[in-house]
Design a protein around this motif. Structure first.
Motif, short mmCIF file in Angstrom:
data_model
loop_
_atom_site.label_atom_id
_atom_site.label_comp_id
_atom_site.label_asym_id
_atom_site.label_seq_id
_atom_site.Cartn_x
_atom_site.Cartn_y
_atom_site.Cartn_z
N ASP A 52 33.25 37.01 18.26
CA ASP A 52 33.92 37.35 19.27
C ASP A 52 33.09 36.23 20.51
O ASP A 52 33.05 36.71 21.30
CB ASP A 52 34.00 39.10 19.36
N ALA A 53 32.78 35.21 19.91
CA ALA A 53 31.95 33.83 20.99
C ALA A 53 33.16 33.50 21.52
O ALA A 53 34.52 33.43 21.53
CB ALA A 53 31.52 32.82 20.50
N PRO A 54 32.47 33.22 22.79
CA PRO A 54 34.11 32.68 24.24
C PRO A 54 33.85 31.27 23.72
O PRO A 54 35.52 31.30 23.99
CB PRO A 54 32.63 32.27 24.84
N LEU A 55 34.18 30.68 22.69
CA LEU A 55 34.78 29.24 22.13
C LEU A 55 33.51 29.37 20.84
O LEU A 55 32.92 29.67 20.37
CB LEU A 55 33.92 28.47 22.73
N ALA A 56 34.75 28.93 19.42
CA ALA A 56 34.20 27.57 18.82
C ALA A 56 33.80 26.13 18.42
O ALA A 56 35.38 26.08 19.34
CB ALA A 56 34.43 28.79 17.08
N ALA A 57 33.09 25.78 18.44
CA ALA A 57 32.83 24.23 17.89
C ALA A 57 32.37 24.12 16.76
O ALA A 57 31.88 24.63 16.08
CB ALA A 57 32.05 23.43 19.15
N CYS A 58 33.17 22.77 16.41
CA CYS A 58 31.86 21.72 15.23
C CYS A 58 30.92 21.15 15.39
O CYS A 58 31.07 20.63 16.29
CB CYS A 58 33.32 20.76 15.01
N LYS A 59 30.25 21.14 14.33
CA LYS A 59 28.90 21.00 14.14
C LYS A 59 28.61 19.61 13.17
O LYS A 59 28.89 19.66 12.74
CB LYS A 59 27.57 21.69 13.98
N TYR A 60 27.78 18.14 13.91
CA TYR A 60 28.37 17.50 13.02
C TYR A 60 27.42 16.18 13.32
O TYR A 60 27.25 16.23 14.83
CB TYR A 60 30.02 16.01 13.02
N GLY A 61 26.52 16.07 12.58
CA GLY A 61 25.18 15.13 12.93
C GLY A 61 24.41 16.11 14.44
O GLY A 61 24.37 16.87 14.33
N GLY A 80 31.34 19.55 19.32
CA GLY A 80 32.32 18.60 19.84
C GLY A 80 33.26 19.55 19.31
O GLY A 80 33.47 20.48 18.54
N THR A 81 34.28 18.81 19.68
CA THR A 81 35.96 18.57 18.73
C THR A 81 36.34 18.79 17.43
O THR A 81 35.26 18.06 16.79
CB THR A 81 36.64 17.76 19.64
N PRO A 82 36.80 20.03 16.04
CA PRO A 82 38.19 20.17 17.13
C PRO A 82 36.94 21.89 17.99
O PRO A 82 36.00 21.98 17.30
CB PRO A 82 38.95 20.83 16.45
N ALA A 83 37.96 22.37 19.12
CA ALA A 83 37.04 23.01 19.85
C ALA A 83 38.02 24.12 20.02
O ALA A 83 38.82 23.80 20.88
CB ALA A 83 35.69 22.94 20.69
N LEU A 84 37.53 25.15 20.05
CA LEU A 84 38.57 26.56 20.44
C LEU A 84 37.90 27.02 21.95
O LEU A 84 36.61 27.52 21.23
CB LEU A 84 39.21 27.50 19.32
#
Length: 207
Positions: free
Chosen positions: A130-139, A143-147
């Protein structure tokens, strides 16, 4: 659910000139499929909301990559201002088509590892937390993709120049749902990036 997202719109950013590569990165092809086509297929196969391809530089050449896909081409007449204009353009179109849109998934076309499963996982982790956004972690990057939930739409609309979605992600980093996606670190910006990506597939096929 306060921040529930149902069938978010998916916005594929593909309007840039690819100045570092010197030719349209969107049309770089591997195994018969361009980067743009791969991104659009991933978005469509995720089976979520409507898919928008935001076009700008060489738009007419890009449109052929949408053939046969349930994707809407949107021309960003301000694409030269930078990536922020494409985010604003995509968000505006998604909300114009459906004023009740309560989520937008932003993705770029030069991360070849992104597939439909990645996008579905991103949506699932955002809904679970139920977070206001979801993002991808690399390094060390989120960043993107992000919702993004609609509560962040106003911030996305204020982005300017080359400030992409990462600016909003960083501002809400402590609240973000995070999907580990190390493959997201591979993106195509230069000829060296392009050659490394093309070579990678050939190396896997060696006996």
């Amino acid at each position: 659910m306060v921040c529930g997202i149902h069938l978010p719109a998916l916005v594929v950013l593909a309007a840039g000139r690819s100045s570092r590569l010197g030719r349209p990165k969107q049309l770089v092809s591997k195994e018969g499929s361009t980067l743009l086509r791969r991104a659009l297929c991933a978005a469509c196969d995720a089976d979520m909301g409507p898919v928008y391809a935001i076009l700008g530089s060489d738009a007419e050449s890009m449109k052929t990559e949408l053939a046969g896909l349930p994707t809407k081409a949107v021309f960003n007449d301000r694409w030269e201002e930078g990536i922020a204009s494409s985010i604003r353009c995509g968000l505006h179109r998604a909300r114009s088509d459906n004023p009740d849109t309560d989520g937008i998934l932003v993705m770029v076309c030069d991360q070849p590892a992104v597939d439909a499963d990645t996008l579905r996982k991103l949506a699932a982790i955002r809904q679970q937390t139920d977070a206001p956004l979801a993002a991808c972690k690399y390094g060390d990057t989120l960043g993107t993709p992000a919702l993004f939930h609609h509560s962040l739409f106003a911030e996305l609309q204020t982005l300017q120049g080359d400030a992409g979605a990462k600016k909003v992600i960083e501002r809400h980093r402590d609240q973000a749902a995070i999907l580990d996606f190390p493959e997201g670190e591979t993106d195509i910006d230069t000829e060296a990036d392009c050659n490394a990506w093309l070579r990678k597939g050939k190396e896997r096929k060696k006996p």
